[in-house]
Design a protein around this motif. Structure first.
Motif, PDB file in Angstrom:
ATOM      1  N   THR D 109       0.871  -1.203   0.000  1.00 44.50           N
ATOM      2  CA  THR D 109       0.000   0.000   0.000  1.00 44.50           C
ATOM      3  C   THR D 109       0.891   1.230   0.000  1.00 44.50           C
ATOM      4  OG1 THR D 109      -0.803  -1.247   1.894  1.00 44.50           O
ATOM      5  CG2 THR D 109      -2.281   0.398   1.015  1.00 44.50           C
ATOM      6  N   LYS D 113      -1.695   6.368   1.883  1.00 44.01           N
ATOM      7  CA  LYS D 113      -2.912   5.649   2.292  1.00 44.01           C
ATOM      8  C   LYS D 113      -2.737   5.095   3.702  1.00 44.01           C
ATOM      9  CE  LYS D 113      -6.183   2.452   0.085  1.00 44.01           C
ATOM     10  NZ  LYS D 113      -6.199   1.434   1.191  1.00 44.01           N
ATOM     11  N   GLN D 114      -1.525   4.564   3.982  1.00 45.14           N
ATOM     12  CA  GLN D 114      -1.310   3.977   5.319  1.00 45.14           C
ATOM     13  C   GLN D 114      -1.418   5.055   6.392  1.00 45.14           C
ATOM     14  OE1 GLN D 114       1.910   1.120   5.804  1.00 45.14           O
ATOM     15  NE2 GLN D 114       2.143   0.895   3.582  1.00 45.14           N
ATOM     16  N   MET D 115      -0.932   6.262   6.075  1.00 43.31           N
ATOM     17  CA  MET D 115      -0.985   7.322   7.105  1.00 43.31           C
ATOM     18  C   MET D 115      -2.423   7.823   7.258  1.00 43.31           C
ATOM     19  SD  MET D 115       2.522   9.391   6.192  1.00 43.31           S
ATOM     20  CE  MET D 115       2.523  10.375   7.677  1.00 43.31           C
ATOM     21  N   GLU D 117      -5.068   6.232   6.917  1.00 43.97           N
ATOM     22  CA  GLU D 117      -5.853   5.236   7.658  1.00 43.97           C
ATOM     23  C   GLU D 117      -5.850   5.563   9.158  1.00 43.97           C
ATOM     24  OE1 GLU D 117      -3.812   1.474   7.697  1.00 43.97           O
ATOM     25  OE2 GLU D 117      -5.665   0.366   7.335  1.00 43.97           O
ATOM     26  N   MET D 118      -4.673   5.963   9.663  1.00 47.07           N
ATOM     27  CA  MET D 118      -4.544   6.222  11.112  1.00 47.07           C
ATOM     28  C   MET D 118      -5.338   7.483  11.487  1.00 47.07           C
ATOM     29  SD  MET D 118      -1.026   6.479  13.197  1.00 47.07           S
ATOM     30  CE  MET D 118      -0.972   6.837  14.929  1.00 47.07           C
ATOM     31  N   PHE D 153       5.656   3.719  -2.861  1.00 45.74           N
ATOM     32  CA  PHE D 153       5.557   2.469  -2.070  1.00 45.74           C
ATOM     33  C   PHE D 153       6.762   2.377  -1.133  1.00 45.74           C
ATOM     34  CE2 PHE D 153       1.872   0.412  -3.632  1.00 45.74           C
ATOM     35  CZ  PHE D 153       1.706   0.855  -4.932  1.00 45.74           C
TER      36      PHE D 153
END
Lengths: 305, 559, 319, 347, 342
Positions: D109, D113-115, D117-118, D153
């Motif tokens: 991911t 996007k990963q950040m 999400e939090m 990525f």
């Protein structure tokens, strides 16, 4: 990108050519004569037929003429089924076998993966052991037993599904279910191991430390990373499914390629066997190529240069 | 994100394309008076190359015939009348007016072309310079088969033989059509000319064939009442049984003995004229195809096999009745070369009644262990062996067919228990290889299956004449002459060929048969039979096994 | 005549082809020499090629250029029987205690394998005796011999690795990050043992590590590597006290010292930027993009070694 | 009630496995004030990672079991909460960065996007707003081109860049406590210096307090205001950096500091090394964990767990040598201004 | 220098002066060290503890024993036909009934089991070993050699193995040994590919490099170092290859190349039985039952072996189960508490 595709295409053509050559000479080594069965007592008839198909010419000449026809994608005429061209057989039979194979895949793969995921999330529980036992049982029962028993139970006694042939969609249901059992067992087992492997990675712990819900962790992080390796196995699996399962086609008298494979080899039908083998090699190579392409697009780590 | 969507669409497109293609398979039309029967589909409908009898079964439905056989006798169809010359050598047939399904008229030349195109070694001998034509010494025009004009066909014989029957069961075949189609002849429904009661409208290989009634058939009104026939191809026993019990199939042309026990009242039996028995390779030679030369076989084994008493011992040890009842109850145990179905001297009588076997030279149907042991003892003594254990290993050639393998194992075990013979070994080969080995004499004992042509027993015996079809299968002038040659036997068969008086001919045949039986060159065991199943609501269906085909001449369905 | 140097390396090169015209310049023209009984420290950040140098010396990788001279004999292209003889003179101690011992062999077998292969010791009895003696020498006991690696702690496994290397009685030992994977207290034990062994068997070490303080303690001379090249080499006391090359200065400044007041008071500006990619490197000083004093010349011309003191050389245009 | 931001009292954590129980943490007490950096030092296997991961309840419960003790944060005892209850705190109040940044980010991911999400988990803000915050955080941690980093990525970044992304992610919800579990161990010295600098800058700007776990004494000297030395599941010495570095009172701390060769000062003739290996916590020793390796070991050390004695305000040591009844006087071999520990002269 | 010692704790903990005497000899205080565990006996112990493994081993031994003893002890010869007692249902005299020609099925099934097991075990083991050798060569030497071997493997995988089988069987004749050779020559590709992958994995491991620096030749390294590490879980693969060989033999006998009569095999018996499974169900039931039991037992044993080799998997199952149980307990308790204090 195009350079990669061209390179892969070249390799594929070379592989198919190599497969065709090896198979051509291997077949010629098999003893016996394709036409002897028609009229055992009359050798003259066998020689006449050999001449008719040009099989009495020296081997090298036959090989060269066969390669030329191969370039024109014409697999010639079948020796045992006189008058029927191998191309027609493939065009007629392949869609049916492919439909059965792909229906089984579309049914089996999602269910198999779902079972695998659930038995990984609830590992060690009753459901997990149930899946494992189920996959053991379904792989240890020989397929011709399974097919005959289910045909009798669902077809004859319960009359839910028609018993044989391949006419309407209802006819395809029973054979698809049987073929998909094996796929379900396989995918369930491999998906479970992959889920457990991903479960041990560090980024799951990071995800948990971000305070997001467990469901989201499992879906977005665990499943997403576990599914990728499943695609690599897909290529070979599709190829073997497309070539049909001889036993299921025999029991349900489905006009698929499966039966033709066996009869053409035992009946020494050179042109038919060669046609089928080259066709299968093409499918295997194409399937692998598509899978590699898909893998490159979906998994960022694999760089297609 | 965009790239990923493209990938998934690509994969889906690949899957959908194959599924859509298959959806267009046609749906069967439910017609009144239709009948579905299960059989194995023919290899090809190419009349010239037509090889197995499965194919001729379909020609019976799709093609008109000069004379059409039905239920044991033959009646004229396209033949209006047949004039025979005084010396009985030339036969002139005048044809009725008839047309193919596409309207073109059926002419005498079609029949002539068919007879010449499908002529083989044995049939050529009958017609004028037929053998010369086969050896390429003269052209087709010189052969004694030609069409004088559109409606008259003339057939001239080389010599008059008792066996030749003028009622020729031949089909019309248009030369122009055959040459136009070339290799594709008989491949698909479009590559055929239809003159018979039915037209093949649809053939999905490996699945089903549909026949529709042909209005332009010559006597469509009087026979073949069914409007539509559907042949379903199935090779799986449990599959066939399921189709029958679930009502999907009205007739099963071949069912196994086990299925017969499941549906006893619908099952019917037939006895074909395929005679099965043991053949011994007494030539001591075998042909090596690679070098094209003859190689010697194990001399000791040949000596043992050539001993008449040894062969008798093997024959007497077999309880044929029990064997057939156990392995293939649909069959008929036989201990002589002329089948019980062959006609006797007078119309009503049977050959076997007019010329009964005397016990001294033929093995009894129920087998005779004492006599077998006695013959074996005599054979050992003649061959100089102290005991059974010293005999060399004899190879029983067999191939993978359920009944054949079972027969081999049972014979081996019976010989072991009754005669104490340990030296017989079964050698399994794939079908192709086994048949090649038989033709090249690469065997010791072979379980041969030969068509006994009950109608003309003489032509059956003729195959063992010196130079006959079986004796000299190789037609290559092997050093050993032919497998079996007995001057007296040859003379009798030759004489019978030109003896027109039935009683005298039958007597000659009986004598020839006795000689062969005594020598035990071919030890007959059974006539292969079979079962077929017909639903109760089907009347008038006649089947003489898959030899001649399925005679729907007067079959009706009252659902 | 007693050779002045035990081992001389001149212009050693090792490239790894990555396909499609991309080659990784792991070791690019490295030269140094070690006197018998001396320990040369080889320091540098990860990816600078120090491990590749060690492995190329022992022919684990085939050298792509330059010469290796051992006791005056050019052993660059040597292979076959002569190379196997060299194995008894040059040995290596590996980094990861958990991966450098075969989990399916007992410690005794692992240590005695060197003896077996090179046929040292007349028979099995003698070889086992020598194995016990070696185990004791590295601080393990005799009954450890028939135990498996997974029953030992990291420190004990590293001792077994050292015993294996010393079994063939080598002269020159490459310690490839021998102590990096251990805890501080165990590290001290191993370092002390290595120094004792150096005296006992008068070994010559090439001590490869990324922990500068340990290298300062154990080695007499130090070479600092950056992206496949040696940027500074000299006596340890010289290099640590008067670092000449800007990279060495930055490196020494970055290492934290276990003294809170000193650390908190240190006004140190962390080196800016990242290590450039070692693939298809262009000529010129490879530290140019991070060097505060970089000039146009640095970016184009590769600097060669210049002496800045007694036995203290630096590859930098600035001096 | 207590003025500390976070207080851990008498924490016992053990890991259950098929054969029995490994008592990883055997009674740990420490506290953390706002804006302070607490260093937690110890060798591998001493229980430091387990302690902090238990604070955030990251370990799944059946293997890990909180036997006793309390973790009080803002008046709430986190040890008693269940998983759902803890979720509010994870990411919002506490956040964590790990040692190997390579495997701590989801490889398939993108970073953005990963950040996001939090952020979305704790605040219901729109995507655009979340992106703005993320870009701001990425620039704060010193990444030159946040816009491209956002959509790249993880495997395309270097070790240092990945660790900065981890820090940016951890700080994006402005947590009050940042737990760093050996953040720089896997990094090179120069990159490590940069990361430590970033952490200090963020601590000042966002007034968060940091629990810094490492086994490298130099790093802890640079970062920590107060530190605690752990051995065999217990804190054997805790106090201000000056207390522990300059006036260490526990024999293990002497050994730890003594066996570190330092860059400054002259080269010691021989490193001080502690013989033996740490005990197996599967069945921990009855008395002091360090007994089997300590030169000054007494009978009581073997039989009884030493209590914590307050040697100086805030400087607590768990060792029997400091007990008034101890006879022997010991001169600490290490420590700039450490004095003799007097023993009770034999009568 | 003010007094360092601070009173911080009461003195009433019952300690006496001699408690503070230094310990006489420090070497006595040795922390407990876990008992030494050898690798293979440890695997064996774990295997024996696993109920499933014990059950599968028992089942296999029973089948093997029956396959050896029954044909010897049974009053009937496996190939003796008695036409009078044909088609008898199972009875005390004939536990598995008699077949179409009166042969006692009890003896025949276990004679067939004997051949099937021999062909299964040897037929799976030979391709495994052949694949191992070829995989080792291509894995260790790499470069062109590896590329060529892998291309050959790809091509041979494309061609249906039936062609090789027929070719080899016809050339070597139909005996069981030639059948096994045929299975070996047509089945080695799979294990070659997996072995190559394994060897590549281990090639750059440090203990292999160490062996090279000690002067060991490639052969010794592969045999002494790499194989022991790989054989463990490759054996698991072997367990699933055996049923494959059994079914392959049944397939071959279908086209006349299987075991030459009168010898028989389970595959042959069950496919013959299939023809009559409507009327004489027992003819089909018993041979297929034995095949299923063999495959079932081998599969369970394979799984158990995999767990024994790598206990982490099974321990984690146990812990996960505990996790869910405790979570259910805590949820129930909190509910009870909530209900209680309402």
């Amino acid at each position: 990108m195009t350079k990669y595709i061209l390179k892969r295409l070249l390799i594929s053509i070379l592989t198919i050519w190599a497969v065709a050559t090896v198979c051509f000479f291997l077949l010629r080594l098999l003893p016996g004569n394709p036409f002897i069965l028609q009229n055992p007592l009359d050798m003259k008839n066998a020689e006449k037929m050999m001449a008719f198909y040009g099989l009495d010419k020296p081997l090298w000449e036959q090989y060269v003429s066969y390669l030329q026809s191969l370039l024109r994608l014409d697999f010639g005429y079948s020796l045992t089924h006189v008058g029927r061209s191998v191309n027609d057989v493939i065009v007629q039979y392949f869609p049916i076998t492919a439909q059965l194979g792909i229906q089984a895949l579309l049914l089996g793969m999602p269910i198999g993966m779902a079972l695998g995921i659930v038995s990984a999330v609830r590992r060690g529980g009753a459901f997990d052991y149930g899946c494992q036992i189920g996959s053991v049982v379904s792989t240890s029962i020989p397929s011709f037993v399974l097919a005959a028993v289910m045909q009798l139970v669902f077809g004859v006694y319960l009359k839910w599904f028609p018993v044989s042939q391949w006419l309407s969609f209802r006819h395809t249901i029973l054979p698809t279910i049987i073929l998909s059992l094996g796929i379900i067992a396989g995918h369930c087992r491999s998906m479970r191991t992959l889920m457990l492997e991903v479960g041990r990675q560090d980024y799951l712990k990071t995800a948990k430390s971000k305070g997001i819900s467990n469901v989201r962790i499992v879906v977005f992080h665990q499943i997403r990373n576990a599914i990728l390796p499943m695609i690599t196995g897909l290529g070979m699996e599709i190829a073997s499914l497309l070539m049909g399962s001889y036993i299921i086609e025999k029991v349900f008298s489905i006009p698929g390629l499966g039966a033709y494979f066996v009869t053409s080899i035992t009946g020494l039908d050179y042109t038919m066997t060669m046609g089928l083998v080259v066709f299968q090699a093409a499918i295997v190579v194409f399937a692998n190529f598509v899978v590699d392409l898909l893998y490159g697009l979906i998994d960022p780590r694999v760089r297609i240069v | 994100m965009k790239k990923r969507i493209v990938a998934i669409l690509l994969a889906l497109a690949m899957l959908l394309s194959t599924v859509a293609l298959a959806e267009t398979a046609a749906y069967p039309v439910e017609g009144e008076g239709s009948l579905t029967f299960v059989a194995t589909e023919p290899n090809t409908l190419n009349m010239v190359q037509a090889s197995s009898n499965l194919d001729s079964a379909v020609f019976y439905l799709t093609s008109a015939m000069l004379y059409r056989p039905y239920n044991g006798n033959v009646y004229p169809e396209l033949a209006a009348k047949c004039d025979v010359s005084e010396d009985k050598l030339t036969y002139t047939y005048t044809l009725k007016d008839a047309v193919y399904s596409d309207g073109t008229p059926i002419v005498a030349a079609d029949f002539a072309y068919y007879m010449i195109a499908t002529m083989d070694g044995t049939s050529a001998a009958y017609y004028k310079n037929g053998t010369k034509y086969m050896n390429g010494e003269c052209t087709a025009a010189d052969v004694g088969i030609y069409a004088k004009d559109e409606k008259t066909l003339v057939v001239e014989l080389e010599m008059l033989t008792a066996d030749f029957s003028p009622e020729l069961e031949i089909y019309p075949l248009q030369q122009a059509f055959v040459e136009a189609k070339g290799e594709q002849l008989g491949g698909t429904p479009a590559d055929l000319m239809y003159s018979g009661p039915y037209v093949l409208t649809e053939w999905v290989y490996g699945s089903y064939m549909t026949f529709k009634k042909n209005p332009s058939y010559v006597d469509a009104a009087a026979s073949f009442p069914l409007a539509e026939l559907r042949l379903i191809h199935s090779v799986d026993e449990s599959g066939r049984y399921s189709m029958f019990t679930s009502g999907e199939a009205d007739v099963l042309t071949f069912i196994s003995e086990e299925t017969q026990q499941m549906i006893p009242n619908q099952a019917k039996q037939y006895v074909s004229d395929a005679m099965q028995g043991l053949e011994f390779n007494t030539t001591g030679m075998m042909f090596d195809a690679a070098q094209g030369t003859f190689l010697p076989r194990d001399a000791e084994v040949t000596k043992v096999l050539s001993n008449e008493n040894f062969r008798k011992a093997l024959s007497y040890a077999i309880n044929r009745e029990l064997l057939v009842m156990v392995i293939n109850p649909s069959g008929l145990p036989v201990n002589r070369l002329v089948t019980p179905m062959a006609e006797g001297n007078t119309d009503g009588s049977r050959f076997v009644e007019d010329y009964p076997l005397t016990a001294d030279y033929a093995a009894p149907i129920t087998g005779d262990a004492e006599a077998a042991k006695a013959y074996l003892a005599k054979a050992l003594e003649e061959l100089g062996y102290a005991s059974v254990k010293d005999l060399p290993t004899i190879k029983y050639l067999c191939f993978e067919n359920g009944a054949f393998r079972l027969m081999a194992e049972t014979l081996q075990s019976e010989w072991k228990s009754i005669l104490g013979l340990e030296c017989i070994e079964i050698e399994m080969k794939p079908v192709q290889d086994a048949v090649m080995s038989m033709v090249f004499l690469n065997y010791d004992i072979y379980f041969q299956s030969v068509s006994s042509s009950s109608a003309t027993p003489r032509s059956f015996l003729e195959q063992w004449k010196t130079g006959g079809a079986i004796s000299d299968a190789m037609q290559s002038g092997a050093p050993f002459g032919s497998v079996y040659s007995n001057a007296e036997f040859d003379a009798l068969v030759e004489q019978a060929m030109f003896e027109f008086d039935t009683a005298k001919r039958q007597a000659l045949i009986a004598q020839a048969e006795q000689i062969m039986i005594e020598e035990h060159i071919f030890v007959p065991i059974l006539l292969q039979g079979g079962y077929y199943a017909v639903q109760d609501y089907v009347q008038g269906f006649v089947s003489v096994g898959n030899q001649e085909g399925y005679m729907f001449n007067h079959t009706t369905v009252t659902k | 005549m007693q050779q002045e140097y035990l081992l001389e390396v001149e212009g050693l090169k090792k490239y790894f082809p990555l396909g499609k015209g991309r080659t990784l310049h792991a070791v690019d023209d490295v030269s140094f020499a070690i006197r018998p009984g001396e320990t040369l420290g080889l320091v540098g950040e990860s990816g600078c090629g120090k491990t590749t140098v060690g492995r190329t010396l022992l022919k684990l990788y085939k050298p792509d250029g330059g010469r290796i001279i051992y006791r005056g004999e050019d052993i660059t292209k040597v292979s076959g029987r002569r190379q196997r003889e060299l194995c008894t003179h040059m040995q290596m101690i590996y980094q990861d205690p958990y991966a450098s011992l075969n989990p399916f062999m007992t410690i005794g077998e692992i240590v005695s394998e060197g003896l077996e292969i090179n046929k040292i010791g007349a028979n099995r009895m003698e070889r086992t005796a020598m194995t016990y003696e070696l185990l004791e020498r590295v601080g393990l006991s005799r009954e450890h011999a028939n135990r498996f690696p997974h029953e030992f702690s990291g420190g004990q496994r590293q001792r077994a690795g050292i015993a294996r290397a010393l079994a063939v009685n080598p002269e020159f030992v490459v310690c490839d990050e021998a102590i990096s994977a251990l805890d501080v207290s165990v590290q001290a034990q191993i370092i002390n043992m290595l120094m004792d062994l150096r005296e006992l068997m008068n070994l010559t070490y090439l001590f490869i590590a990324h922990d500068l303080s340990v290298v300062r303690y154990i080695s007499q001379r130090v070479a600092v590597m950056y992206l496949g090249k040696i940027v500074e080499i000299g006596k340890a006391s010289e290099v640590y006290v008067h670092p000449a090359h800007p990279y060495t200065q930055g490196l020494l400044g970055a290492v934290p010292v276990a003294d809170p007041d000193f650390e908190k008071s240190k006004t140190y500006q962390a080196m800016v930027g990242e290590v450039t990619s070692p693939i298809n490197c262009k000529p010129g000083c490879r530290f140019a993009n991070r060097c505060p004093y970089a000039t146009e010349e640095c970016r184009t011309v590769t600097p060669d070694m210049k002496a800045v003191g007694a036995d203290h050389f630096v590859a930098c245009h600035r001096l | 009630m207590s003025e500390h931001l976070l207080e851990v009292k008498n924490l016992h954590v053990s890991f259950r496995n098929v054969v029995g129980e490994v008592k990883a943490v055997r009674g740990v007490d420490f506290y953390l004030d706002r804006g302070e950096t607490l260093g937690l030092v110890g060798e591998s296997g001493c229980g430091k990672s387990v302690t902090v991961q238990t604070v955030m309840r990251l370990n799944p419960e059946p293997p890990a079991v909180i036997k006793q003790g309390s973790i009080v944060y803002d008046g709430v005892d986190l040890a008693k909460l269940d998983d759902k209850g803890m979720r509010k705190y994870r990411g919002k109040e506490f956040s964590m960065i790990f040692q190997d940044a390579m495997t701590s980010l989801n490889p398939t991911t993108r970073i953005g996007k990963q950040m996001k999400e939090m952020l979305r988990a704790h605040r219901d803000i729109s995507d655009a707003e979340a992106k703005k915050i993320i870009l701001r955080m990425l620039t704060m941690v010193g990444l030159p081109n946040p816009e491209t980093i956002y959509s790249r990525f993880p495997h395309t970044l270097s070790g240092g860049q990945r660790q900065r992304v981890m820090i940016a992610m951890a700080m994006s919800c402005e947590p009050s406590i940042l737990i760093a579990d050996e953040p720089t161990t896997a990094l090179d010295v120069t990159i490590q210096a940069q990361i430590l600098e970033v952490m200090n800058k963020l601590k000042k700007e966002m007034n968060t307090s940091i629990i810094f776990i490492t086994h490298n004494m130099g790093v802890v000297a640079r970062m920590a205001d107060r530190l605690a030395v752990m051995y065999a599941g217990q804190i054997i010495e805790s106090g201000t950096a000056q207390d522990v570095f300059y006036r260490p009172k526990h024999p293990y701390t002497w050994g730890l500091l003594g066996s570190m060769p330092s860059l400054k000062g002259d080269v010691p003739e021989r490193l001080m090394s502690i013989p033996g290996t740490p005990p197996d916590l599967f069945d921990p020793p009855r008395g002091c964990g360090f007994a089997s390796r300590c030169e000054h070991c007494m009978n009581v050390c073997v039989n009884r767990v030493p209590p914590e004695t307050e040697v100086a305000p805030g400087h607590r040591v768990r060792c029997w040598l400091l007990d008034p009844r101890c006879k022997t006087a010991v001169k600490p071999p290490i420590g700039r201004d450490s004095e003799l520990i007097p023993g009770k002269e034999d009568a | 220098m003010e007094e360092i010692k601070l009173t911080g704790h009461p003195f009433d903990d019952g300690l006496t002066d001699d408690d503070f005497a230094p310990v006489p000899d420090r070497s006595a205080i040795v922390d407990s060290i876990r008992p030494s565990m050898r690798y293979w006996p440890e695997v064996g112990r774990r295997l024996m503890k696993n109920k499933v493994a014990v059950f599968s081993i028992l089942l296999l031994t029973v089948i093997v024993l029956m396959a050896i003893l029954v044909p010897i002890l049974s009053p009937y010869e496996y190939d003796a036909t008695s036409l009078m007692s044909a088609r008898k249902p199972p009875s005390w005299e004939h536990p598995f009934g008699t077949d179409k020609v009166g042969r006692d099925m009890f003896t025949r099934v276990f004679m067939g089991t004997r051949t099937s097991l021999i062909i299964g075990v040897v037929g799976a083991f030979l391709p495994f070993v052949l694949g191992m050798v070829i995989g080792a060569v291509s894995g260790w030497f790499g470069g062109k050699v590896d590329m060529i071997i892998m291309r050959v493997v790809d091509i041979m995988l494309c061609i249906p193995s039936m062609i090789y089988m027929i070719l080899i069987l016809v050339v070597l004749g139909g005996s069981p040994t030639s059948l096994i050779i045929a299975l070996a020559l047509s089945g080695w590709m799979g294990s070659a590919r997996s072995f190559r992958g394994r060897i590549l994995q281990f090639r750059n491991r440090e203990f292999v490099l160490a062996a090279t620096t000690l002067g060991a030749r490639p052969g010794r390294i592969i045999v002494r170092h790499i194989l022991p590490n790989i054989l463990g879980n490759m054996a698991v693969g072997l367990c699933s290859a055996i049923p494959g060989a059994i079914f392959a033999e049944a397939g071959m006998s279908y086209i006349g190349l299987g075991i030459s009569p009168p010898m028989t095999s389970l595959g042959q018996l069950s496919s013959d039985g299939m023809q009559v499974f409507l009327t004489q169900f027992y003819l089909f039931f018993f041979p297929s039952l034995i095949i299923c039991l063999i495959v079932f037992a081998l599969f369970l044993f394979g799984n158990a072996l995999r767990d024994a080799l790598d206990p982490k998997l099974r321990d984690e199952d146990y812990l996960a189960r505990m996790y869910r149980k405790t979570r259910r307990l805590t949820i129930r308790n909190t509910k009870k508490e909530a209900a209680a204090n309402e």
